[in-house]
Design a protein around this motif. Sequence first.
Motif: not given
Length: 396
Positions: A146-147, A149-150, A169, A172-173, A184, A188, A192
């Motif tokens: 997730a991090r 991807q953010f 995003a 990531s969400v 996080t 995210s 988004q």
Amino acid sequence: AAEDALESLGRLVEQSLVMAELDGDGMRYGMLEPVRQYAREKLEESGEGERVGMRHAEYYLALAERARPELHAPRQAEWLDTLSREHDNVRVAMAWLLRRDKPGEAAHIGWGIYEFWFRRGYTGEGLRWMEQVLAEGGSLPSLTRARAQFVAAILSFLRGEPDRAAAFATESVAAARAAGDPETLAYSLGMQGLATLSRGDLDTAEEVLPESLKLFRELGDPHSVASGLYGPAQLALACGDGDEAMQLIGEGEALSREAGNWAMLANFLGTQAISARLEGDDAGTAELLGESIEIAGMLRDDYNVVFCATGLASVAAREGRAERAARLFGVADALSEKTGAGVSWSILRSLNERDLVIAREMLDPEAFESAWAEGRTMTLEQAVAYALEDDEASSN
């Protein structure tokens, strides 16, 4: 042991095998490249290369972890400078980790220093690192993914690629929800919302930005809340609700000052400038962008200098100061080329393109190109000083 190491270093400096120089963190030591290559060969021959490489990577993992909160705090300028000095070492650490199939650790470094990457002109490089992490990290834990991807999302957005930013995003969400990590998830969702808003998808932005702000408010610290206010302020502007936007911006500006987060303060001043610009208030736009670019100069924030220089160029074009406009557009063009910074907001791109045409039409081609070239050759310090010159000094 420390004294012995310093004594050994001193002897190597005397023999010109190691270079020593003072900087903001004290004495730094380095080697000429032939000496470095020879030392590397000897290290590998000794069988200690792996252990030393791991120690080196662990040091820069810890540095990135310490950097993250500091990059949002009063000493952010010092930390940006520290990371600038250490960037080659960070690159070596990330490459070493990825070669040894440790993408999760490389992702942690990116999560810690992405603000440095985009503020000091490494947006494209940071994005490439995170893309490599995600390509090689098939079994990353949800939170780490997730991090990463953010970070890929925010860097894509700042390169002017909102479609890619929205895709990163959204992933990531989902990963942040799976990990159950509210901080996080807040970041995210905020990303988004910004990315989808910049694509004109108000429905998604209206769905995710309130949740992001709620999570940030629950985190409670001034920086977190200010971060959560930025997206809803942009959404209010996009929806034509100027009063709501100014209320959110005012709260964000106050919290940024409280946190000593000058970069975030510059973002809110820039958002106010966008509002003033959309209302045709050139004097208000120039005043707000002047404050923002002064902060950008203090932080050596390439990204924000691009944003402010472009806005100030547009003001100059509409006021009939075509040479000043051309120089400032040249500044922004050169820095965008260097840093990979781009504009994700279509309304701003349209305004910038319109005002660039106005400036071109006021000058003959040779005069425009000459002023543009002058802007492109300015250093960041020169560009900030020129942008801050008063009207009388900068008039044509």
